[in-house]
Scaffold this motif. Structure first.
Motif, mmCIF file in Angstrom:
data_model
loop_
_atom_site.group_PDB
_atom_site.id
_atom_site.type_symbol
_atom_site.label_atom_id
_atom_site.label_comp_id
_atom_site.label_asym_id
_atom_site.label_seq_id
_atom_site.Cartn_x
_atom_site.Cartn_y
_atom_site.Cartn_z
ATOM 1 N N ALA A 170 0.831 -1.205 0.000
ATOM 2 C CA ALA A 170 0.000 0.000 0.000
ATOM 3 C C ALA A 170 0.862 1.250 0.000
ATOM 4 O O ALA A 170 0.591 2.215 -0.738
ATOM 5 N N THR A 171 1.913 1.247 0.795
ATOM 6 C CA THR A 171 2.827 2.395 0.849
ATOM 7 C C THR A 171 3.523 2.597 -0.482
ATOM 8 O O THR A 171 3.610 3.727 -0.985
ATOM 9 N N GLN A 172 4.013 1.517 -1.070
ATOM 10 C CA GLN A 172 4.747 1.607 -2.328
ATOM 11 C C GLN A 172 3.846 2.066 -3.476
ATOM 12 O O GLN A 172 4.249 2.902 -4.282
ATOM 13 N N VAL A 173 2.643 1.538 -3.567
ATOM 14 C CA VAL A 173 1.722 1.935 -4.639
ATOM 15 C C VAL A 173 1.381 3.416 -4.520
ATOM 16 O O VAL A 173 1.293 4.122 -5.530
ATOM 17 N N ALA A 174 1.209 3.891 -3.311
ATOM 18 C CA ALA A 174 0.879 5.305 -3.100
ATOM 19 C C ALA A 174 1.991 6.227 -3.585
ATOM 20 O O ALA A 174 1.731 7.392 -3.916
ATOM 21 N N GLN A 175 3.212 5.733 -3.656
ATOM 22 C CA GLN A 175 4.351 6.544 -4.096
ATOM 23 C C GLN A 175 4.541 6.523 -5.612
ATOM 24 O O GLN A 175 5.337 7.294 -6.137
ATOM 25 N N LEU A 176 3.824 5.642 -6.311
ATOM 26 C CA LEU A 176 3.941 5.564 -7.766
ATOM 27 C C LEU A 176 3.021 6.584 -8.426
ATOM 28 O O LEU A 176 1.984 6.947 -7.870
ATOM 29 N N PRO A 177 3.377 7.011 -9.626
ATOM 30 C CA PRO A 177 2.463 7.886 -10.378
ATOM 31 C C PRO A 177 1.151 7.151 -10.670
ATOM 32 O O PRO A 177 1.109 5.913 -10.657
ATOM 33 N N PRO A 178 0.082 7.892 -10.947
ATOM 34 C CA PRO A 178 -1.196 7.251 -11.270
ATOM 35 C C PRO A 178 -1.060 6.275 -12.442
ATOM 36 O O PRO A 178 -0.232 6.456 -13.323
ATOM 37 N N GLY A 179 -1.892 5.247 -12.405
ATOM 38 C CA GLY A 179 -1.900 4.281 -13.488
ATOM 39 C C GLY A 179 -1.371 2.919 -13.085
ATOM 40 O O GLY A 179 -1.663 1.926 -13.737
ATOM 41 N N TRP A 180 -0.589 2.858 -12.029
ATOM 42 C CA TRP A 180 -0.072 1.573 -11.543
ATOM 43 C C TRP A 180 -1.064 0.982 -10.561
ATOM 44 O O TRP A 180 -1.642 1.693 -9.738
ATOM 45 N N GLY B 107 -3.220 -8.968 -7.773
ATOM 46 C CA GLY B 107 -2.738 -10.244 -7.232
ATOM 47 C C GLY B 107 -1.277 -10.128 -6.850
ATOM 48 O O GLY B 107 -0.905 -9.289 -6.038
ATOM 49 N N LYS B 108 -0.440 -10.935 -7.496
ATOM 50 C CA LYS B 108 0.996 -10.933 -7.212
ATOM 51 C C LYS B 108 1.774 -10.136 -8.247
ATOM 52 O O LYS B 108 2.977 -10.327 -8.409
ATOM 53 N N THR B 109 1.074 -9.235 -8.955
ATOM 54 C CA THR B 109 1.733 -8.427 -9.983
ATOM 55 C C THR B 109 1.434 -6.953 -9.785
ATOM 56 O O THR B 109 0.461 -6.571 -9.138
ATOM 57 N N LEU B 110 2.278 -6.149 -10.399
ATOM 58 C CA LEU B 110 2.121 -4.702 -10.464
ATOM 59 C C LEU B 110 1.998 -4.382 -11.937
ATOM 60 O O LEU B 110 2.833 -4.813 -12.738
ATOM 61 N N ARG B 111 0.961 -3.638 -12.323
ATOM 62 C CA ARG B 111 0.760 -3.418 -13.747
ATOM 63 C C ARG B 111 0.319 -1.992 -14.062
ATOM 64 O O ARG B 111 -0.241 -1.312 -13.207
ATOM 65 N N CYS B 112 0.609 -1.596 -15.291
ATOM 66 C CA CYS B 112 0.094 -0.345 -15.820
ATOM 67 C C CYS B 112 -0.089 -0.505 -17.326
ATOM 68 O O CYS B 112 0.532 -1.362 -17.960
ATOM 69 N N ARG B 113 -0.954 0.325 -17.872
ATOM 70 C CA ARG B 113 -1.183 0.340 -19.315
ATOM 71 C C ARG B 113 -0.920 1.752 -19.801
ATOM 72 O O ARG B 113 -1.437 2.715 -19.243
ATOM 73 N N ARG B 114 -0.094 1.853 -20.830
ATOM 74 C CA ARG B 114 0.222 3.154 -21.421
ATOM 75 C C ARG B 114 -0.344 3.187 -22.837
ATOM 76 O O ARG B 114 -0.253 2.204 -23.572
ATOM 77 N N VAL B 115 -0.930 4.312 -23.204
ATOM 78 C CA VAL B 115 -1.494 4.496 -24.538
ATOM 79 C C VAL B 115 -0.696 5.585 -25.239
ATOM 80 O O VAL B 115 -0.457 6.658 -24.670
ATOM 81 N N PHE B 116 -0.303 5.298 -26.477
ATOM 82 C CA PHE B 116 0.526 6.203 -27.267
ATOM 83 C C PHE B 116 -0.228 6.636 -28.521
ATOM 84 O O PHE B 116 -1.299 6.109 -28.828
ATOM 85 N N GLY B 117 0.356 7.563 -29.246
ATOM 86 C CA GLY B 117 -0.276 8.088 -30.449
ATOM 87 C C GLY B 117 -0.390 7.076 -31.563
ATOM 88 O O GLY B 117 -1.343 7.112 -32.350
ATOM 89 N N ASP B 118 0.565 6.171 -31.644
ATOM 90 C CA ASP B 118 0.551 5.160 -32.695
ATOM 91 C C ASP B 118 1.489 4.018 -32.327
ATOM 92 O O ASP B 118 2.098 4.021 -31.257
#
Length: 93
Positions: free
Chosen positions: A11-21, A25-36
């Protein structure tokens, strides 16, 4: 090998990450969307050096202009400080 993080540590570590993470379960994930597609691939290429340097490699899914990054420490069986350290680096790319 780094030890698994406790629920409180996560909980502490996630709070320190930028939004989107998010912890999934047992993973940490984010999705990034680009122009192309080319921008998405450039982002993936930018991940190579920091991941190699850390000796910690994300699982990646590429779908045209979207890249999903999934981090976990396989040999520890879940999330460790390595995952959050690499997430911070990836967030700055």
């Amino acid at each position: 090998m780094n030890p698994l993080l406790t629920s409180a540590d996560l909980a502490t570590q996630v709070a320190q990450l930028p939004p989107g993470w998010q912890v999934d379960g047992k993973t940490l994930r984010c999705r990034r969307v680009f122009g192309d597609f080319l921008e998405a691939i450039a982002f993936v290429n930018a991940l190579v050096e920091p991941a190699e340097t850390a000796g910690h490699h994300p699982d990646l899914t590429i779908s045209y202009n979207q890249v999903t990054v999934v981090l976990t420490t396989h040999d520890a069986g879940g999330l460790t400080q390595n995952d959050f350290d690499l997430a911070q680096i990836i967030s700055n790319l």
